[in-house]
Scaffold this active site. Structure first.
Site, PDB file in Angstrom:
ATOM      1  N   LYS A   1      93.643 -14.635 -63.444  1.00 43.70           N
ATOM      2  CA  LYS A   1      94.947 -14.762 -64.116  1.00 43.70           C
ATOM      3  C   LYS A   1      96.054 -14.048 -63.335  1.00 43.70           C
ATOM      4  CE  LYS A   1      93.505 -12.913 -68.048  1.00 43.70           C
ATOM      5  NZ  LYS A   1      92.042 -12.691 -68.060  1.00 43.70           N
TER       6      LYS A   1
ATOM      7  N   ARG B   1      90.294   0.756 -61.190  1.00 41.38           N
ATOM      8  CA  ARG B   1      90.384   0.539 -62.632  1.00 41.38           C
ATOM      9  C   ARG B   1      89.134   1.061 -63.333  1.00 41.38           C
ATOM     10  NH1 ARG B   1      92.755  -5.310 -64.308  1.00 41.38           N
ATOM     11  NH2 ARG B   1      91.335  -4.885 -66.045  1.00 41.38           N
TER      12      ARG B   1
ATOM     13  N   ARG C   1      83.251  -6.275 -71.732  1.00 39.51           N
ATOM     14  CA  ARG C   1      84.480  -7.087 -71.731  1.00 39.51           C
ATOM     15  C   ARG C   1      84.167  -8.574 -71.849  1.00 39.51           C
ATOM     16  NH1 ARG C   1      86.746  -4.964 -66.349  1.00 39.51           N
ATOM     17  NH2 ARG C   1      88.399  -6.516 -66.540  1.00 39.51           N
TER      18      ARG C   1
ATOM     19  N   ARG D   1      86.207  -6.166 -57.169  1.00 40.07           N
ATOM     20  CA  ARG D   1      87.523  -5.585 -57.428  1.00 40.07           C
ATOM     21  C   ARG D   1      87.403  -4.094 -57.734  1.00 40.07           C
ATOM     22  NH1 ARG D   1      91.168  -8.088 -62.180  1.00 40.07           N
ATOM     23  NH2 ARG D   1      89.985  -6.694 -63.502  1.00 40.07           N
TER      24      ARG D   1
ATOM     25  N   ARG E   1      94.872 -12.908 -76.912  1.00 39.35           N
ATOM     26  CA  ARG E   1      93.449 -12.664 -76.700  1.00 39.35           C
ATOM     27  C   ARG E   1      92.661 -12.769 -78.002  1.00 39.35           C
ATOM     28  NH1 ARG E   1      93.823  -9.609 -71.771  1.00 39.35           N
ATOM     29  NH2 ARG E   1      91.807  -9.154 -70.869  1.00 39.35           N
TER      30      ARG E   1
HETATM   31  P1  ATP Z   1      92.100 -10.497 -65.305  1.00 38.69           P
HETATM   32  O1  ATP Z   1      91.169  -9.858 -64.341  1.00 38.69           O
HETATM   33  O2  ATP Z   1      91.826 -11.974 -65.429  1.00 38.69           O
HETATM   34  O3  ATP Z   1      93.526 -10.228 -64.985  1.00 38.69           O
HETATM   35  P2  ATP Z   1      91.243  -8.507 -67.275  1.00 38.69           P
HETATM   36  O4  ATP Z   1      90.503  -8.756 -68.547  1.00 38.69           O
HETATM   37  O5  ATP Z   1      90.476  -7.863 -66.190  1.00 38.69           O
HETATM   38  O6  ATP Z   1      91.844  -9.880 -66.769  1.00 38.69           O
HETATM   39  P3  ATP Z   1      93.647  -7.206 -68.322  1.00 38.69           P
HETATM   40  O7  ATP Z   1      94.241  -8.473 -68.822  1.00 38.69           O
HETATM   41  O8  ATP Z   1      94.396  -6.450 -67.335  1.00 38.69           O
HETATM   42  O9  ATP Z   1      92.301  -7.433 -67.548  1.00 38.69           O
HETATM   43  O10 ATP Z   1      93.286  -6.300 -69.612  1.00 38.69           O
HETATM   44  C1  ATP Z   1      92.616  -5.066 -69.505  1.00 38.69           C
HETATM   45  C2  ATP Z   1      92.282  -4.504 -70.893  1.00 38.69           C
HETATM   46  O11 ATP Z   1      93.505  -4.273 -71.641  1.00 38.69           O
HETATM   47  C3  ATP Z   1      91.460  -5.415 -71.817  1.00 38.69           C
HETATM   48  O12 ATP Z   1      90.069  -5.314 -71.577  1.00 38.69           O
HETATM   49  C4  ATP Z   1      91.877  -4.892 -73.220  1.00 38.69           C
HETATM   50  O13 ATP Z   1      91.199  -3.724 -73.565  1.00 38.69           O
HETATM   51  C5  ATP Z   1      93.350  -4.544 -73.042  1.00 38.69           C
HETATM   52  N1  ATP Z   1      94.215  -5.686 -73.412  1.00 38.69           N
HETATM   53  C6  ATP Z   1      94.990  -6.412 -72.558  1.00 38.69           C
HETATM   54  N2  ATP Z   1      95.629  -7.408 -73.213  1.00 38.69           N
HETATM   55  C7  ATP Z   1      95.245  -7.321 -74.510  1.00 38.69           C
HETATM   56  C8  ATP Z   1      95.528  -8.075 -75.685  1.00 38.69           C
HETATM   57  N3  ATP Z   1      96.337  -9.143 -75.649  1.00 38.69           N
HETATM   58  N4  ATP Z   1      94.954  -7.698 -76.858  1.00 38.69           N
HETATM   59  C9  ATP Z   1      94.148  -6.648 -76.901  1.00 38.69           C
HETATM   60  N5  ATP Z   1      93.817  -5.898 -75.837  1.00 38.69           N
HETATM   61  C10 ATP Z   1      94.349  -6.217 -74.649  1.00 38.69           C
HETATM   62 MG    MG Z   2      95.003  -9.050 -65.108  1.00 36.04          MG
END
Ligand code: ATP
Ligand code: MG
Length: 192
Positions: free
Chosen positions: A14, A134, A145, A128, A89
């Site tokens: 994303k 992170r 996750r 990553r 989400r």
């Molecule tokens: P990607 O790698 O595809 O960018 P990702 O799941 O690794 O996605 P982020 O979108 O950066 O990472 O989100 C990291 C964390 O932040 C999530 O695991 C969650 O705990 C929290 N978070 C982010 N967006 C939301 C949301 N819309 N609702 C609830 N928690 C969220």
């Molecule tokens: Mg992201």
């Protein structure tokens, strides 16, 4: 105005594809993950609460996220379009986003459902993790996750299928090929 939801499991790309969209379309980007990480880095109250959820692979509560985004949206006035990355989400967040946008006379034009199989997601997130620093890019949290995604986030797909705006994007292959599919979907979406 074209509002785009970029959707997919953790590690589906994303963030990477959002950068390509920004470069080509000059849309405004709202990444809830990035906003939360900034809050954590700044040591705010919201950041402290968010960190405890993020490190457990859980979602931050709908209420906190929805309020946070509603405030951020004020800065989207006059934009050509907005990319929602990492939001919605949950089904409730998808409903709330519709209300927030309708209130401003607009709606989601297209939801990009980026599809990547689970072993590939795990590989990408572990890779990553070696460089991202992170705290949630480790095997234990990654597993949680993905479980959270399967249980709480996939219902969002049904929401946009009902809306008629969900477009499936094959998320495996070259970044350029994936972006070509994304561009096609954005270009075909109706301006709102
Ligand atoms: P990607 O790698 O595809 O960018 P990702 O799941 O690794 O996605 P982020 O979108 O950066 O990472 O989100 C990291 C964390 O932040 C999530 O695991 C969650 O705990 C929290 N978070 C982010 N967006 C939301 C949301 N819309 N609702 C609830 N928690 C969220
Ligand atoms: Mg992201």
């Amino acid at each position: 105005m074209k509002n785009v939801v970029i959707f997919g499991a953790p590690g589906s790309g994303k963030g990477t594809q959002s950068e390509n969209i920004i470069a080509k379309y000059n849309f405004k980007h709202f990444s809830t993950g990035d906003i939360l990480r900034k809050q954590i880095a700044e040591g705010t109250e919201l950041g402290k609460i968010a960190k405890s959820f993020i490190d457990e692979g859980k979602l931050v509560t709908d209420e906190l996220i929805i309020n946070m985004l509603d405030k951020e949206l004020e800065s989207a006035k006059g934009a050509n379009g907005v990319i929602f990355d990492g939001f919605p989400r949950t089904y409730a967040q998808a409903e709330a986003l519709k209300v927030m946008l309708n209130k401003r006379g607009t709606d989601v034009a297209v939801m990009l459902n980026i599809q990547v199989d689970e072993p590939e997601l795990v590989n990408r997130l572990l890779e990553r993790g070696k460089v991202s620093g992170r705290s949630d890019d480790n095997m234990e949290t990654i597993t949680k996750r993905i479980k959270t995604y399967n249980e709480q986030t996939t219902p969002v797909i049904d929401f946009y299928k009902k809306e008629g705006t969900c477009v499936d994007i094959k998320g495996v292959g070259s970044i350029d090929d994936i972006f070509a599919s994304i561009s096609k979907a954005i270009d075909s979406a109706k301006e709102l």
